[in-house]
Design a protein around this motif. Structure first.
Motif, PDB file in Angstrom:
ATOM      1  N   GLY A  10     -55.639   4.504  80.045  1.00 38.57           N
ATOM      2  CA  GLY A  10     -56.309   5.115  81.183  1.00 38.57           C
ATOM      3  C   GLY A  10     -55.683   6.416  81.640  1.00 38.57           C
ATOM      4  O   GLY A  10     -55.863   6.841  82.782  1.00 38.57           O
ATOM      5  N   LYS A  11     -54.957   7.085  80.754  1.00 41.81           N
ATOM      6  CA  LYS A  11     -54.266   8.331  81.105  1.00 41.81           C
ATOM      7  C   LYS A  11     -55.019   9.579  80.673  1.00 41.81           C
ATOM      8  O   LYS A  11     -54.620  10.700  80.993  1.00 41.81           O
ATOM      9  N   ILE A  12     -56.108   9.398  79.941  1.00 42.90           N
ATOM     10  CA  ILE A  12     -56.933  10.533  79.523  1.00 42.90           C
ATOM     11  C   ILE A  12     -58.385  10.063  79.519  1.00 42.90           C
ATOM     12  O   ILE A  12     -58.678   8.934  79.140  1.00 42.90           O
ATOM     13  N   THR A  13     -59.268  10.935  79.973  1.00 41.39           N
ATOM     14  CA  THR A  13     -60.683  10.591  80.041  1.00 41.39           C
ATOM     15  C   THR A  13     -61.416  11.104  78.803  1.00 41.39           C
ATOM     16  O   THR A  13     -60.921  11.982  78.090  1.00 41.39           O
ATOM     17  N   VAL A  57     -54.238  10.242  71.327  1.00 42.40           N
ATOM     18  CA  VAL A  57     -55.485  10.228  72.094  1.00 42.40           C
ATOM     19  C   VAL A  57     -55.966   8.795  72.276  1.00 42.40           C
ATOM     20  O   VAL A  57     -56.331   8.372  73.380  1.00 42.40           O
ATOM     21  N   LYS A  58     -55.952   8.024  71.204  1.00 43.36           N
ATOM     22  CA  LYS A  58     -56.411   6.633  71.255  1.00 43.36           C
ATOM     23  C   LYS A  58     -55.595   5.822  72.267  1.00 43.36           C
ATOM     24  O   LYS A  58     -56.162   5.127  73.117  1.00 43.36           O
ATOM     25  N   VAL A  59     -54.277   5.910  72.201  1.00 45.06           N
ATOM     26  CA  VAL A  59     -53.409   5.124  73.082  1.00 45.06           C
ATOM     27  C   VAL A  59     -53.521   5.610  74.523  1.00 45.06           C
ATOM     28  O   VAL A  59     -53.602   4.801  75.450  1.00 45.06           O
ATOM     29  N   LEU A  60     -53.531   6.922  74.744  1.00 44.45           N
ATOM     30  CA  LEU A  60     -53.654   7.443  76.107  1.00 44.45           C
ATOM     31  C   LEU A  60     -54.977   7.025  76.737  1.00 44.45           C
ATOM     32  O   LEU A  60     -55.040   6.719  77.928  1.00 44.45           O
ATOM     33  N   LYS A  61     -56.038   6.980  75.951  1.00 45.25           N
ATOM     34  CA  LYS A  61     -57.326   6.531  76.466  1.00 45.25           C
ATOM     35  C   LYS A  61     -57.263   5.047  76.821  1.00 45.25           C
ATOM     36  O   LYS A  61     -57.749   4.636  77.875  1.00 45.25           O
TER      37      LYS A  61
END
Length: 120
Positions: A80-83, A73-77
């Motif tokens: 910019g791949k997860i809001t 979650v941290k890396v995807l955020k």
């Protein structure tokens, strides 16, 4: 056993059988075991190098793969791949709300998936 199809612009699509539910075997491990060249760096969800796009081949079921890890979650955020709204919904529903995953963190369930990865 699910079929997992790996797709890349520079490599021929390859479909492999996966054993679901091991709680340890990741998409990256499956790819490496089958000579599929997904780029990776740290293998522990910190660098984002193994970013893949996932989609369900069989649309009958719910979310794809095991839930996102906190590190994922941290890396995807950061990428910019997860809001934040997707993160909040995921925490409430306990469902994955993103098509983007880190191959080193995603553990498969019994589902047929298309995994798209970039190639160098």
């Amino acid at each position: 056993m699910p079929n997992i199809t790996f797709s890349s612009p520079l490599h021929k699509d390859k479909t492999v059988y996966a054993v679901a539910g091991s709680h340890r075997d990741t998409v990256l491990k499956l790819a490496r075991d089958n000579h599929i060249p997904i780029d990776f760096g740290c293998e522990n969800g910190e660098c984002g190098t193994c970013l893949v796009k996932t989609s369900r081949i069989d649309q009958k079921h719910g979310p794809m793969g095991a839930p996102l890890t906190d590190q994922e979650v941290k890396v995807l955020k950061e990428l910019g791949k997860i809001t934040q709204a997707q993160i909040d919904a995921m925490r409430v529903d306990d469902l994955n709300h993103s098509e983007w995953r880190l191959a080193c963190q995603m553990v498969l369930r019994d589902e047929e998936l298309l995994i798209e990865y970039p190639s160098k």
